[in-house]
Scaffold this motif. Sequence first.
Motif, PDB file in Angstrom:
ATOM      1  N   ARG A   1     -29.520 -10.141 -43.872  1.00 23.86           N
ATOM      2  CA  ARG A   1     -28.058 -10.150 -43.947  1.00 23.86           C
ATOM      3  C   ARG A   1     -27.614 -11.605 -44.017  1.00 23.86           C
ATOM      4  NH1 ARG A   1     -25.022  -6.092 -39.970  1.00 23.86           N
ATOM      5  NH2 ARG A   1     -23.388  -6.724 -41.459  1.00 23.86           N
ATOM      6  N   PHE A   2     -27.132 -11.983 -45.198  1.00 20.25           N
ATOM      7  CA  PHE A   2     -26.791 -13.385 -45.426  1.00 20.25           C
ATOM      8  C   PHE A   2     -25.534 -13.781 -44.654  1.00 20.25           C
ATOM      9  CE2 PHE A   2     -28.906 -12.678 -49.735  1.00 20.25           C
ATOM     10  CZ  PHE A   2     -30.090 -13.285 -49.342  1.00 20.25           C
ATOM     11  N   GLU A   3     -25.464 -15.061 -44.333  1.00 19.85           N
ATOM     12  CA  GLU A   3     -24.295 -15.649 -43.685  1.00 19.85           C
ATOM     13  C   GLU A   3     -23.909 -16.915 -44.444  1.00 19.85           C
ATOM     14  OE1 GLU A   3     -25.143 -16.385 -39.582  1.00 19.85           O
ATOM     15  OE2 GLU A   3     -26.145 -14.434 -39.316  1.00 19.85           O
ATOM     16  N   ALA A   4     -22.631 -17.165 -44.549  1.00 17.17           N
ATOM     17  CA  ALA A   4     -22.122 -18.329 -45.282  1.00 17.17           C
ATOM     18  C   ALA A   4     -21.961 -19.512 -44.342  1.00 17.17           C
ATOM     19  CB  ALA A   4     -20.797 -17.987 -45.958  1.00 17.17           C
ATOM     20  N   SER A   5     -23.074 -19.954 -43.776  1.00 19.17           N
ATOM     21  CA  SER A   5     -23.008 -21.082 -42.840  1.00 19.17           C
ATOM     22  C   SER A   5     -24.206 -21.987 -43.041  1.00 19.17           C
ATOM     23  CB  SER A   5     -22.985 -20.592 -41.392  1.00 19.17           C
ATOM     24  OG  SER A   5     -24.242 -20.051 -41.024  1.00 19.17           O
ATOM     25  N   GLU A   6     -24.023 -23.261 -42.771  1.00 21.32           N
ATOM     26  CA  GLU A   6     -25.120 -24.224 -42.881  1.00 21.32           C
ATOM     27  C   GLU A   6     -26.220 -23.894 -41.873  1.00 21.32           C
ATOM     28  OE1 GLU A   6     -25.765 -29.040 -43.294  1.00 21.32           O
ATOM     29  OE2 GLU A   6     -23.929 -28.268 -42.362  1.00 21.32           O
TER      30      GLU A   6
ATOM     31  N   ALA B   1     -28.465 -21.262 -43.378  1.00 21.84           N
ATOM     32  CA  ALA B   1     -29.319 -21.796 -44.437  1.00 21.84           C
ATOM     33  C   ALA B   1     -30.484 -22.582 -43.849  1.00 21.84           C
ATOM     34  CB  ALA B   1     -28.498 -22.674 -45.377  1.00 21.84           C
ATOM     35  N   ARG B   2     -30.207 -23.380 -42.845  1.00 23.07           N
ATOM     36  CA  ARG B   2     -31.281 -24.159 -42.218  1.00 23.07           C
ATOM     37  C   ARG B   2     -32.259 -23.238 -41.478  1.00 23.07           C
ATOM     38  NH1 ARG B   2     -30.878 -29.430 -42.769  1.00 23.07           N
ATOM     39  NH2 ARG B   2     -28.859 -30.471 -43.095  1.00 23.07           N
ATOM     40  N   ARG B   3     -31.768 -22.164 -40.902  1.00 19.05           N
ATOM     41  CA  ARG B   3     -32.655 -21.219 -40.225  1.00 19.05           C
ATOM     42  C   ARG B   3     -33.579 -20.527 -41.227  1.00 19.05           C
ATOM     43  NH1 ARG B   3     -29.043 -18.413 -37.785  1.00 19.05           N
ATOM     44  NH2 ARG B   3     -29.102 -16.436 -38.938  1.00 19.05           N
ATOM     45  N   MET B   4     -33.031 -20.171 -42.373  1.00 20.97           N
ATOM     46  CA  MET B   4     -33.861 -19.564 -43.413  1.00 20.97           C
ATOM     47  C   MET B   4     -34.956 -20.533 -43.876  1.00 20.97           C
ATOM     48  SD  MET B   4     -32.983 -16.420 -44.091  1.00 20.97           S
ATOM     49  CE  MET B   4     -33.520 -16.080 -45.769  1.00 20.97           C
ATOM     50  N   ASP B   5     -34.603 -21.799 -44.014  1.00 23.08           N
ATOM     51  CA  ASP B   5     -35.608 -22.785 -44.405  1.00 23.08           C
ATOM     52  C   ASP B   5     -36.678 -22.949 -43.323  1.00 23.08           C
ATOM     53  OD1 ASP B   5     -34.543 -23.382 -46.909  1.00 23.08           O
ATOM     54  OD2 ASP B   5     -33.173 -24.890 -46.096  1.00 23.08           O
ATOM     55  N   ALA B   6     -36.283 -22.923 -42.087  1.00 25.18           N
ATOM     56  CA  ALA B   6     -37.255 -23.068 -40.996  1.00 25.18           C
ATOM     57  C   ALA B   6     -38.245 -21.908 -40.972  1.00 25.18           C
ATOM     58  CB  ALA B   6     -36.526 -23.175 -39.656  1.00 25.18           C
TER      59      ALA B   6
ATOM     60  N   SER C   1     -34.528 -25.247 -51.644  1.00 25.68           N
ATOM     61  CA  SER C   1     -34.354 -24.689 -50.301  1.00 25.68           C
ATOM     62  C   SER C   1     -33.056 -23.892 -50.223  1.00 25.68           C
ATOM     63  CB  SER C   1     -34.311 -25.823 -49.267  1.00 25.68           C
ATOM     64  OG  SER C   1     -33.144 -26.622 -49.461  1.00 25.68           O
ATOM     65  N   PHE C   2     -32.925 -23.120 -49.148  1.00 23.36           N
ATOM     66  CA  PHE C   2     -31.676 -22.404 -48.896  1.00 23.36           C
ATOM     67  C   PHE C   2     -30.546 -23.398 -48.608  1.00 23.36           C
ATOM     68  CE2 PHE C   2     -34.897 -19.230 -48.275  1.00 23.36           C
ATOM     69  CZ  PHE C   2     -34.322 -18.079 -48.784  1.00 23.36           C
ATOM     70  N   HIS C   3     -30.890 -24.517 -47.992  1.00 21.65           N
ATOM     71  CA  HIS C   3     -29.863 -25.527 -47.737  1.00 21.65           C
ATOM     72  C   HIS C   3     -29.379 -26.136 -49.049  1.00 21.65           C
ATOM     73  CE1 HIS C   3     -28.251 -29.403 -45.908  1.00 21.65           C
ATOM     74  NE2 HIS C   3     -27.568 -28.443 -45.323  1.00 21.65           N
TER      75      HIS C   3
ATOM     76  N   VAL D   1     -29.030 -24.458 -51.781  1.00 19.82           N
ATOM     77  CA  VAL D   1     -28.085 -23.456 -52.281  1.00 19.82           C
ATOM     78  C   VAL D   1     -26.744 -23.591 -51.572  1.00 19.82           C
ATOM     79  CG1 VAL D   1     -27.613 -20.970 -52.431  1.00 19.82           C
ATOM     80  CG2 VAL D   1     -29.909 -21.844 -52.965  1.00 19.82           C
ATOM     81  N   TYR D   2     -26.793 -23.739 -50.252  1.00 22.96           N
ATOM     82  CA  TYR D   2     -25.564 -23.875 -49.471  1.00 22.96           C
ATOM     83  C   TYR D   2     -24.781 -25.116 -49.904  1.00 22.96           C
ATOM     84  CZ  TYR D   2     -22.411 -24.466 -45.520  1.00 22.96           C
ATOM     85  OH  TYR D   2     -21.292 -24.635 -44.742  1.00 22.96           O
ATOM     86  N   ARG D   3     -25.479 -26.246 -50.053  1.00 23.40           N
ATOM     87  CA  ARG D   3     -24.822 -27.482 -50.472  1.00 23.40           C
ATOM     88  C   ARG D   3     -24.231 -27.340 -51.873  1.00 23.40           C
ATOM     89  NH1 ARG D   3     -29.258 -31.588 -50.651  1.00 23.40           N
ATOM     90  NH2 ARG D   3     -27.610 -33.024 -51.320  1.00 23.40           N
ATOM     91  N   PHE D   4     -24.978 -26.712 -52.772  1.00 24.25           N
ATOM     92  CA  PHE D   4     -24.517 -26.543 -54.152  1.00 24.25           C
ATOM     93  C   PHE D   4     -23.186 -25.806 -54.210  1.00 24.25           C
ATOM     94  CE2 PHE D   4     -24.365 -23.578 -57.791  1.00 24.25           C
ATOM     95  CZ  PHE D   4     -24.245 -24.492 -58.832  1.00 24.25           C
ATOM     96  N   VAL D   5     -23.091 -24.692 -53.533  1.00 24.65           N
ATOM     97  CA  VAL D   5     -21.859 -23.907 -53.600  1.00 24.65           C
ATOM     98  C   VAL D   5     -20.712 -24.653 -52.928  1.00 24.65           C
ATOM     99  CG1 VAL D   5     -20.768 -21.706 -53.006  1.00 24.65           C
ATOM    100  CG2 VAL D   5     -23.151 -21.755 -53.757  1.00 24.65           C
ATOM    101  N   GLY D   6     -21.014 -25.431 -51.892  1.00 26.51           N
ATOM    102  CA  GLY D   6     -19.975 -26.241 -51.260  1.00 26.51           C
ATOM    103  C   GLY D   6     -19.407 -27.273 -52.220  1.00 26.51           C
ATOM    104  N   VAL D   7     -20.275 -27.985 -52.941  1.00 27.29           N
ATOM    105  CA  VAL D   7     -19.821 -28.966 -53.926  1.00 27.29           C
ATOM    106  C   VAL D   7     -19.065 -28.262 -55.044  1.00 27.29           C
ATOM    107  CG1 VAL D   7     -20.587 -30.660 -55.636  1.00 27.29           C
ATOM    108  CG2 VAL D   7     -21.705 -30.557 -53.399  1.00 27.29           C
TER     109      VAL D   7
END
Length: 426
Positions: A7-12, A15-20, A409-411, A413-419
């Motif tokens: 279950r995805f979440e829109a939070s940094e 994303a970092r937890r998924m990478d870990a 990384s998932f991070h 992806v998170y950074r990309f959508v933020g920019v």
Amino acid sequence: MSSEVVRFEASEEFARRMDAEDSLRSFREEFLFPVHDGEPAIYFVGNSLGLQPRKAKTYVLEALEDWEKLGVEGHFRGTRPWMPYHEMLTEQTARLVGAHPIEVVVMNTLSVNLHLMMVSFYQPTRERPKILMEAGAFPSDQYAVASQVRFHGYDPDKDILRLAPREGEETLRTEDILDTIERHGREIALVLLGNVNYLTGQAFDMAAITRAAHKQGCRVGFDLAHGAGNLQLSLHDDGPDFAVWCSYKYLNGGPGTLGGVFVHERHAHNKALPRFAGWWGHDKQTRFQMGPDFEPIPGAEGWLLSNPPIFQLAALRASLELFDRATMPALRRKSDRLTAYLEFLLDRLPPGVVRITTPRDPKQRGAQLSLRFSKDPRRLLEKLNSAGVHCDFRSPDIIRAAPAPLYNSFHDVYRFVGVLERHARD
């Protein structure tokens, strides 16, 4: 990373937890990223040119040093002799594309290989002159096909059947492809598709298309430029007659590097197949007897023309070693999640900002999402590049973003959508 539904979440933090939790996370350190403001850039353009593996320089320098110290003797001596160098990549390549080693060879570039394969597998007759391909195929494929049709004395306007989406739709339906093959199969000499369309990112059902075409007596080939290193392929089991690909996109072999060829094992010993021959495709046991009659090596190697460029092989070897360690099944599992996470975050942007044209079904896509924006995409791309985001534009109005699982990384992806959100509103 488990196979359970996330279950995805829109939070940094998410994303970092998924990478870990990502079992493949260490592969990121094996690549060299462009740098923006002191940190790795967001590199989502591996579908155009993959990043440089750290070991590529080491392996190329190794070959250069052998050349320096040994000269021509480097073909037979040194750290890794050049005569059999391409054979070091054979088993890795076979695992990468789901083939037997006898079915694959690393050689030439994609369009050269496509022409060589059509020499063998496009044999039109008056009753069966046609080639079936996508209307939206990559231009190089369209040029190659049209030139082959003309070379055989036929008319591209009449003898190339072009598959187009239904009116109001942006991708092809499998049932429409199969229906076209059934209706026109007895006129078709060759079915030639990209297994992933470069513009839409749509992946096709290679097994179903191959079965349908073979049932009608057609030969079948695929351009895997956007599939090799992206999708989990099973070329031997799916059964096309041939496939070709480049190695500078997802395979990270370097700009303009060698491509690859698959020729199904059922053709391995068929000397009657027409082909353009070269010295390096001649039987290895008698090659240096310098005889006048060509005796092809059984399998895909029999289509080799010249001894391959060692420095390009060395750079590609660095990447294929990483793919072999990671394995394509594991990379596909991560890629499905990365792409789904990108889709999830894009869907949360304000209505009307962006529309995803790539199929939503994970079985019909790889790492790439093709995006249409409500405002000028070229100007938006310039803003993204200025912010350290690497993706690309394709006519008429599409920005392509492809998070490659081997190094993204998932991070990212998170950074990309933020920019993207910040600049898409400007």
